[in-house]
Design a protein around this motif. Structure first.
Motif, PDB file in Angstrom:
ATOM      1  N   THR A 182       0.901  -0.972   0.103  1.00 34.62           N
ATOM      2  CA  THR A 182      -0.105   0.173  -0.178  1.00 34.62           C
ATOM      3  C   THR A 182       0.485   1.532   0.178  1.00 34.62           C
ATOM      4  O   THR A 182       1.728   1.130   0.850  1.00 34.62           O
TER       5      THR A 182
ATOM      6  N   ARG B  89     -18.597   0.915  -9.201  1.00 32.32           N
ATOM      7  CA  ARG B  89     -17.957   1.739  -8.619  1.00 32.32           C
ATOM      8  C   ARG B  89     -18.812   2.471  -8.034  1.00 32.32           C
ATOM      9  O   ARG B  89     -18.983   3.569  -8.413  1.00 32.32           O
TER      10      ARG B  89
ATOM     11  N   PRO C  52      -7.948   6.814  -0.105  1.00 37.50           N
ATOM     12  CA  PRO C  52      -8.447   6.214  -1.181  1.00 37.50           C
ATOM     13  C   PRO C  52      -8.054   4.635  -1.250  1.00 37.50           C
ATOM     14  O   PRO C  52      -7.584   4.456  -0.443  1.00 37.50           O
TER      15      PRO C  52
ATOM     16  N   GLU D 146      -6.519  -0.082  -3.982  1.00 39.69           N
ATOM     17  CA  GLU D 146      -6.617  -1.563  -4.921  1.00 39.69           C
ATOM     18  C   GLU D 146      -5.491  -1.756  -6.366  1.00 39.69           C
ATOM     19  O   GLU D 146      -4.616  -0.703  -6.072  1.00 39.69           O
TER      20      GLU D 146
ATOM     21  N   CYS E 257      -4.421  -3.451  -9.833  1.00 41.97           N
ATOM     22  CA  CYS E 257      -5.438  -3.780 -11.647  1.00 41.97           C
ATOM     23  C   CYS E 257      -4.498  -4.722 -11.804  1.00 41.97           C
ATOM     24  O   CYS E 257      -3.386  -4.976 -11.927  1.00 41.97           O
TER      25      CYS E 257
ATOM     26  N   VAL F 227      -9.647  -5.587 -11.377  1.00 38.32           N
ATOM     27  CA  VAL F 227      -9.820  -4.221 -10.549  1.00 38.32           C
ATOM     28  C   VAL F 227      -9.670  -4.556  -9.217  1.00 38.32           C
ATOM     29  O   VAL F 227     -11.211  -4.985  -9.113  1.00 38.32           O
TER      30      VAL F 227
ATOM     31  N   ARG G  10      -9.878  -4.853  -5.030  1.00 39.25           N
ATOM     32  CA  ARG G  10     -10.173  -4.024  -3.968  1.00 39.25           C
ATOM     33  C   ARG G  10      -9.640  -4.237  -2.535  1.00 39.25           C
ATOM     34  O   ARG G  10      -9.980  -5.637  -1.982  1.00 39.25           O
TER      35      ARG G  10
ATOM     36  N   LEU H 215     -10.813   4.535 -15.113  1.00 37.10           N
ATOM     37  CA  LEU H 215     -11.339   4.445 -13.733  1.00 37.10           C
ATOM     38  C   LEU H 215     -10.933   3.068 -13.221  1.00 37.10           C
ATOM     39  O   LEU H 215     -11.313   1.899 -12.239  1.00 37.10           O
TER      40      LEU H 215
ATOM     41  N   ASP I   3      -6.529   6.010 -10.330  1.00 39.51           N
ATOM     42  CA  ASP I   3      -6.294   5.466  -8.746  1.00 39.51           C
ATOM     43  C   ASP I   3      -7.533   7.064  -8.805  1.00 39.51           C
ATOM     44  O   ASP I   3      -6.790   7.718  -9.290  1.00 39.51           O
TER      45      ASP I   3
ATOM     46  N   GLN J  13      -1.936   4.596 -13.728  1.00 39.90           N
ATOM     47  CA  GLN J  13      -0.742   2.711 -13.415  1.00 39.90           C
ATOM     48  C   GLN J  13      -0.566   1.832 -15.028  1.00 39.90           C
ATOM     49  O   GLN J  13      -2.322   2.194 -15.221  1.00 39.90           O
TER      50      GLN J  13
END
Length: 236
Positions: free
Chosen positions: A19, A46, A67, A70, A72, A78, A80, A194, A216, A222
């Motif tokens: 993270t 989302r 935030p 998350e 990918c 995606v 969480r 997104l 994000d 990214q």
């Protein structure tokens, strides 16, 4: 930096997710506490109301909204990442943007530090993508007069881009539309989303060399395919 193993429920790939830590107003690097034993959840729809988590600073005990972490997956899903909840959370406050994001190690030439902007609306998402294209080295990036109906949200010197801020993965049709527009304009096409990309959309983008990015909610794109990695490495 805290790291947890993450398995994609769609393709069963294993990842090690770390993270990102952002500075608390007191100056202490702070990150959402992850739950190592909780499985990652696939993001299908989302909502702006459930993408923030409350985080308490270990130094000053200040609680702020950050935030939701998350990831990918290369398959386009995606995920969480679950975080340890704080017992009592105050009303949401604007998140503190990261003070520093390091440049890619493979960058061909040094670039200034990219400073993202927090995304809360579609307008913010388009602006964040425009800032990123400028950071990559594209010049005169702005919104074209035709608007999103044309499949183009941003145009610059030698580049056009689309920004999908919906809650669904970007579709094959959207990717092909941008690619064809880029061919017609003799420009590079870049896609930002997104919510990730459908599998067939990713396959098509890889085949035609179209860079795909996921943004994000901190406003940080990214890369999610090889053409995007190459663009980040070489710049415009």
């Amino acid at each position: 930096m805290e790291s947890v193993p993450v398995r994609c429920p769609v393709c069963n790939r294993d990842h090690a997710y770390s993270t990102p830590a952002y500075p608390c107003p007191c100056g202490m690097p702070t990150a959402p506490p992850l739950l190592p034993d909780a499985p990652a959840v696939r993001v299908g729809h989302r909502s702006w109301n459930d993408v923030w988590v409350t985080v308490r600073c270990s130094s000053c005990a200040r609680e702020d909204q950050w935030p939701q972490p998350e990831l990918c997956c290369p398959c386009g899903t995606v995920l969480r990442i679950p975080v340890r909840p704080v017992a009592a959370a105050p009303p949401p406050a604007p998140p503190v943007p990261p003070a520093h994001i390091p440049l890619p190690r493979t960058a061909a030439r040094p670039r200034p530090t990219f400073r993202p902007m927090t995304i809360r609306t579609r307008h913010d998402a388009v602006n964040a993508a425009g800032l990123y294209l400028t950071w990559l080295g594209f010049r005169e990036v702005g919104r074209p007069g035709a608007g999103p109906a044309s499949g183009i949200d941003l145009r610059g010197d030698g580049v056009i881009a689309q920004v999908d801020s919906s809650t669904h993965p970007a579709t094959l049709r959207a990717v092909e539309t941008l690619w064809l527009n880029a061919l017609g304009a003799s420009a590079a096409g870049v896609f930002f989303s997104l919510a990730g990309y459908a599998t067939d959309a990713r396959i098509r983008a890889d085949g035609v060399g179209l860079p795909l990015f996921v943004i994000d909610l901190t406003g940080t794109p990214q890369p999610v395919n090889s053409p995007a990695d190459e663009l980040v490495s070489t710049g415009a």
